[in-house]
Design an enzyme around this catalytic site. Structure first.
Site, PDB file in Angstrom:
ATOM      1  N   GLY A 113       0.473  -1.117   0.126  1.00  0.00           N
ATOM      2  CA  GLY A 113       0.041  -0.023  -0.208  1.00  0.00           C
ATOM      3  C   GLY A 113       1.207   0.972  -0.104  1.00  0.00           C
ATOM      4  O   GLY A 113       0.220   2.136  -0.817  1.00  0.00           O
TER       5      GLY A 113
ATOM      6  N   GLY B  63       2.939  -7.038   3.511  1.00  0.00           N
ATOM      7  CA  GLY B  63       3.622  -7.616   2.972  1.00  0.00           C
ATOM      8  C   GLY B  63       5.357  -7.728   3.204  1.00  0.00           C
ATOM      9  O   GLY B  63       6.327  -8.198   3.486  1.00  0.00           O
ATOM     10  N   THR B  64       4.701  -6.425   5.001  1.00  0.00           N
ATOM     11  CA  THR B  64       6.224  -6.373   5.346  1.00  0.00           C
ATOM     12  C   THR B  64       6.814  -7.733   6.635  1.00  0.00           C
ATOM     13  O   THR B  64       7.377  -7.958   6.953  1.00  0.00           O
ATOM     14  CB  THR B  64       6.185  -5.084   6.466  1.00  0.00           C
ATOM     15  OG1 THR B  64       4.737  -5.193   7.295  1.00  0.00           O
ATOM     16  CG2 THR B  64       5.739  -4.038   5.767  1.00  0.00           C
TER      17      THR B  64
ATOM     18  N   ASN C  25      12.777  -9.392  12.767  1.00  0.00           N
ATOM     19  CA  ASN C  25      12.947 -10.630  11.541  1.00  0.00           C
ATOM     20  C   ASN C  25      13.572  -9.929  10.650  1.00  0.00           C
ATOM     21  O   ASN C  25      14.093  -9.660  10.439  1.00  0.00           O
ATOM     22  CB  ASN C  25      11.709 -11.028  11.308  1.00  0.00           C
ATOM     23  CG  ASN C  25      12.754 -11.817  10.578  1.00  0.00           C
ATOM     24  OD1 ASN C  25      13.026 -11.899   9.705  1.00  0.00           O
ATOM     25  ND2 ASN C  25      11.568 -13.500  10.964  1.00  0.00           N
ATOM     26  N   PRO C  26      15.218 -10.247  11.156  1.00  0.00           N
ATOM     27  CA  PRO C  26      16.353  -9.092  10.511  1.00  0.00           C
ATOM     28  C   PRO C  26      16.417  -9.540   8.242  1.00  0.00           C
ATOM     29  O   PRO C  26      16.454  -8.101   8.304  1.00  0.00           O
ATOM     30  CB  PRO C  26      17.852  -9.672  10.966  1.00  0.00           C
ATOM     31  CG  PRO C  26      17.902 -10.126  12.437  1.00  0.00           C
ATOM     32  CD  PRO C  26      16.011 -10.643  12.274  1.00  0.00           C
TER      33      PRO C  26
ATOM     34  N   GLN D  56      13.206  -5.009   4.323  1.00  0.00           N
ATOM     35  CA  GLN D  56      12.145  -3.626   3.890  1.00  0.00           C
ATOM     36  C   GLN D  56      13.158  -1.698   3.469  1.00  0.00           C
ATOM     37  O   GLN D  56      12.993  -1.027   2.832  1.00  0.00           O
ATOM     38  CB  GLN D  56      11.752  -2.711   5.746  1.00  0.00           C
ATOM     39  CG  GLN D  56      10.412  -3.270   6.196  1.00  0.00           C
ATOM     40  CD  GLN D  56       9.420  -3.548   5.040  1.00  0.00           C
ATOM     41  OE1 GLN D  56       9.050  -2.198   4.247  1.00  0.00           O
ATOM     42  NE2 GLN D  56       8.811  -4.452   4.130  1.00  0.00           N
TER      43      GLN D  56
ATOM     44  N   GLY E 237      10.022   0.761  14.930  1.00  0.00           N
ATOM     45  CA  GLY E 237       9.470   0.552  12.988  1.00  0.00           C
ATOM     46  C   GLY E 237      10.873   0.585  12.137  1.00  0.00           C
ATOM     47  O   GLY E 237      11.745   0.935  12.278  1.00  0.00           O
TER      48      GLY E 237
ATOM     49  N   GLY F 146       9.724   0.393   8.634  1.00  0.00           N
ATOM     50  CA  GLY F 146       8.696   0.589   6.843  1.00  0.00           C
ATOM     51  C   GLY F 146       9.120   1.410   6.231  1.00  0.00           C
ATOM     52  O   GLY F 146       9.904   1.853   5.097  1.00  0.00           O
ATOM     53  N   GLU F 147       9.262   2.803   7.203  1.00  0.00           N
ATOM     54  CA  GLU F 147       9.716   4.108   6.093  1.00  0.00           C
ATOM     55  C   GLU F 147      10.595   5.165   5.799  1.00  0.00           C
ATOM     56  O   GLU F 147      11.263   5.392   4.908  1.00  0.00           O
ATOM     57  CB  GLU F 147       9.291   5.011   7.034  1.00  0.00           C
ATOM     58  CG  GLU F 147       7.207   4.075   6.389  1.00  0.00           C
ATOM     59  CD  GLU F 147       6.276   5.326   7.478  1.00  0.00           C
ATOM     60  OE1 GLU F 147       6.334   4.852   8.440  1.00  0.00           O
ATOM     61  OE2 GLU F 147       5.498   5.808   7.075  1.00  0.00           O
TER      62      GLU F 147
HETATM   63 MO1  MOS Z   1       2.255   4.804   5.777  1.00  0.00          MO
HETATM   64  S1  MOS Z   1       2.530   6.373   4.167  1.00  0.00           S
HETATM   65  O1  MOS Z   1       1.714   5.433   7.366  1.00  0.00           O
HETATM   66  O2  MOS Z   1       1.069   3.035   4.866  1.00  0.00           O
END
Ligand code: MOS
Length: 739
Positions: free
Chosen positions: A241, A469-470, A629-630, A636, A700, A702-703
């Site tokens: 997403g 998917g992460t 989980n490395p 990511q 986190g 992801g970003e």
């Molecule tokens: Mo992220 S932009 O919070 O999916």
């Protein structure tokens, strides 16, 4: 019982527990779902960006094979808007309802929805719908095509000290303006909705490819006037997403109305063009950065003023300045944020929203300052490292930016860099070395979870969050395994349903730190329940003290005797025990500042004869606390780096300056990095568990990996060419342009 400084499963490489389902095609993505009697919907998008829909010619489309109905402004239910509140969990991506009026605000806005027996029939008929418009002149052009300033968002700005005075008196100054084109999320799986009404329109089940089942449920309850209990939103697998699936879009509302009015389930999968024009984008931005410093490189002033686009039907603020007050030590800092309404599709959060754009500007400006100072850019970052969070004054929970800089620089070979512009060559190629720091906040939300220990030997964990998917399925199983000692293969995880205990959005890099503590609390509650059973009459440890029992390798043990969970349950004639847990951020939020930092080092290679630039190498060190989980965590960051190559060199939504129409809403003309564009990537995740953030020590991931990549590329191109590129993407045309 469990020593989280020496975990056995958390922090280890384990396969994804859903990997087999994905590999064998058994993972049910929304767009692939089929229910009996289902119809297919295909939206009709407007072909103008500003005007009024005068009429729809539907006769030909209606007469086509398989067409069941066509919905539009004159043939639709009367609905209510969602209150659009983050705090109440009913935020949406576009408050305007589909077909609400006949005004056209952007190219791609839905003017009708054709519903037919098959997808092909719906699409064919949608293409025969003829819409007649009155075009209105004066479409509000994109931010990059106007000097308009936009409206100041008072609440989005910050200030400390006296930045204007400090800038005025600074010994060394940078004052530059940066522009970034709008980008598409271009997630693999397009937006998709499957809506089914039951009990005569009293109960609604919606399958949606969403990053937030609870947000969509709450918003739909408001829109359709339903009790939340009569509405379920399900999202088991999501083809990513990147933020455009955090909140509900109008296609979901239109699909759900079509299902009620036809009396049959309806599925809509947006075609890629509509996904790009009407399903969210990262808005274009213009930012001015002023940096003041003394001769030693110490920052004395940072002024960061931003403007981003929003649409005419929904206000979205992309907060470019939100990392700036915390990034570097400096007494005089201000940020301001403006929003400009344009006739483009509604923008929304996209991976590291706001900050990734802001960090491009700030970290390019820092490179410009290093050049002004004749100082190594790594040294400049060190010099201004913030020991405390300068925004809040609180100590960091855990920060290792210095080590990230040192480690990545060493692995990259930064010491071999000749700082003279254009001085490094390999045959015909000019080599550029550039770097940038990166950062993303570390948040947590309230969360609930449920865990069962079952007599059949399996364990079950459930939470109403999503795996986009992460790897959320996998890390929930790891947490359960860690605390029970059970084998991963025995653990079943259920996510993505509003019937499950309330879980968070899969967004903001917050899901891991939010969900795992709730799962841990639920495991402990379930273990209490099984111990209770074990010590009771006829139990496996009848008469023992519950405190003398502990879980080990999927068994209860008193230190002498070990009895498997299933045997304990069978002995007590129980099918299962149930544990419920909840967790929320607490007092630590007032005591520490939580933010991750890292550094990217980039090598570009430029062929000056054909103005070709390639990102050859990226070496990164990122501090995210502990990676649960490395491999999935590193993945990511790697994905963020490739996305950063796109942001830096390729990606740009192209709007026609004459009439604001989106020209390149397709994957042929909107260019993203392919495998051949992917650099050699070396990502190191430092391992400093952040137990102030949560008991598992993870922040986190992801970003953060996307932030800092584009400026590191731009800084490397400067090193190679001596040209300072302040607008993204930096295209071949830009490189070809004469000085
Ligand atoms: Mo992220 S932009 O919070 O999916």
């Amino acid at each position: 019982m469990n020593d989280m400084t020496q975990p056995k499963v958390v922090g280890q490489r384990t396969p994804r527990i859903d990997g087999e389902f994905k590999l064998t095609g058994r993972a049910g993505y929304t767009g692939e779902l089929h229910v009996d009697g289902m119809l297919y919907g295909y939206p009709v998008p407007s072909t103008i960006a500003n005007g009024k829909l005068e009429s729809l010619e539907l006769d030909e489309a209606r007469a086509m094979p398989g067409v069941v109905d066509i919905f539009h402004h004159g043939h639709f239910e009367t609905l209510h808007r969602s209150p659009n509140s983050m705090a109440h969990g009913d935020m949406v991506n576009e408050v305007r309802l589909p077909f609400e009026d006949e005004r056209i605000y952007y190219h791609g806005q839905y003017v009708a929805l054709v519903v037919a027996e098959t997808f092909e029939q719906a699409r064919a008929a949608a293409q025969r719908v003829v819409a007649r418009y009155t075009r209105m002149s004066g479409a509000a052009p994109g931010l990059l095509q106007t000097d308009a300033e936009g409206e100041l968002q008072e609440s989005a700005g910050t200030s400390r000290g006296d930045p204007q005075a400090a800038f005025g008196g600074a010994e060394v100054k940078v004052d530059s303006t940066y522009q970034i084109a709008a980008e598409s999320h271009l997630q693999m799986e397009m937006h998709a909705t499957l809506a089914e009404w039951h009990d005569d329109g009293q109960r609604l089940v919606v399958h949606e490819s969403t990053q937030g089942v609870f947000f969509q449920r709450n918003a739909m309850a408001r829109v359709f006037g339903l009790a939340q209990e009569n509405l379920e939103v399900i999202s088991h697998y999501i083809g990513s997403g990147f933020g455009n699936k955090l909140f509900m879009w109008p296609h979901a509302v239109a699909t759900t109305v079509a299902a009620r009015m036809t009396g049959r389930p309806v599925k809509v999968v947006l075609p890629r063009q509509q996904d790009m024009s009407s399903g969210g984008n990262r808005p274009a931005s213009r930012q001015r950065i002023r940096l003041g410093a003394d001769r030693s490189g110490k920052l004395t002033s940072v002024i960061h003023d931003s403007t981003t686009e929003t649409s005419l039907v929904h206000q979205y603020v992309d907060g470019c300045g939100s990392a700036t007050p915390s990034f570097y030590a400096c007494d005089n800092v201000s940020t301001s944020q403006r929003v400009l309404e344009v006739n483009h599709g509604t923008p929304c959060p996209m991976r590291a929203p706001g900050e990734v754009s802001g960090i491009f500007a700030l970290e390019t400006a820092m490179d410009e300052l290093a050049v002004e100072l004749d100082m190594d850019p790594v040294e400049l970052r060190r010099k201004n490292n913030a020991e405390l969070d300068p925004a809040s004054g609180l100590p960091w929970s855990s920060k290792h930016l210095d080590e990230c800089l040192t480690s990545a620089a060493e692995r990259f070979g930064w010491a071999q860099r000749n700082p003279a512009v254009g001085s490094m060559r390999d045959g015909d190629e000019i080599i550029g070395y550039g770097m940038a720091a990166c950062t993303w906040s570390a948040g947590r939300q309230p969360c609930e979870a449920r865990v069962e220990l079952r007599a059949d030997g399996t364990l079950f964990a459930a939470c109403g969050t999503q795996d986009i998917g992460t790897g959320t399925y996998t890390i929930v199983a790891q947490a359960v395994a860690e605390l029970t000692g059970a084998e991963l293969s025995r653990i079943e995880v259920k996510l993505g349903e509003t019937s499950l205990p309330a879980g968070p959005l899969s967004g903001g890099s917050m899901a891991t730190a939010t969900v795992l503590p709730a799962v841990a609390a639920a495991v402990r509650d379930a273990l209490d329940a099984i111990k209770e059973a074990a010590i009771g009459s006829g139990g496996a440890f009848e008469g023992s003290d519950a405190d003398s029992l502990f879980a080990d390798a999927g068994c209860l043990t008193d230190g002498n005797r070990r009895v498997s969970f299933e045997e304990v349950l069978e002995t007590s004639k129980l099918s299962s025990v149930n544990g419920h847990g909840s967790a929320a951020p607490g007092n630590e939020q007032n005591e520490y500042a939580f933010r991750s930092f890292g550094a990217h080092f980039v090598e570009v290679r430029i062929d000056p004869d054909i103005s070709r630039v390639r990102v050859a190498r990226v070496v990164s060190s990122i501090d995210i606390g502990r990676a649960i989980n490395p491999p999935t965590a590193r993945n990511q960051v790697e994905g963020g780096i490739v996305m950063g190559v796109g942001m830096g060199l390729l990606e740009k939504l192209d709007y026609d300056p004459r009439d604001a129409r989106l020209i390149n809403a397709n994957v042929a003309d909107y260019i993203v990095p392919t495998h051949a564009d992917a650099p050699e990537i070396d990502v190191e995740l430092l391992d400093y568990p952040d137990f102030k953030h949560n008991e598992f020590g993870g922040r986190g991931v992801g970003e953060i990996g996307l932030t800092g990549v584009a400026p590191a590329i731009a800084n490397a191109i400067y090193h190679a060419t001596g040209k300072r590129y302040r607008d993204l993407p930096i295209t071949i045309e830009d490189l070809l342009a004469a000085d």
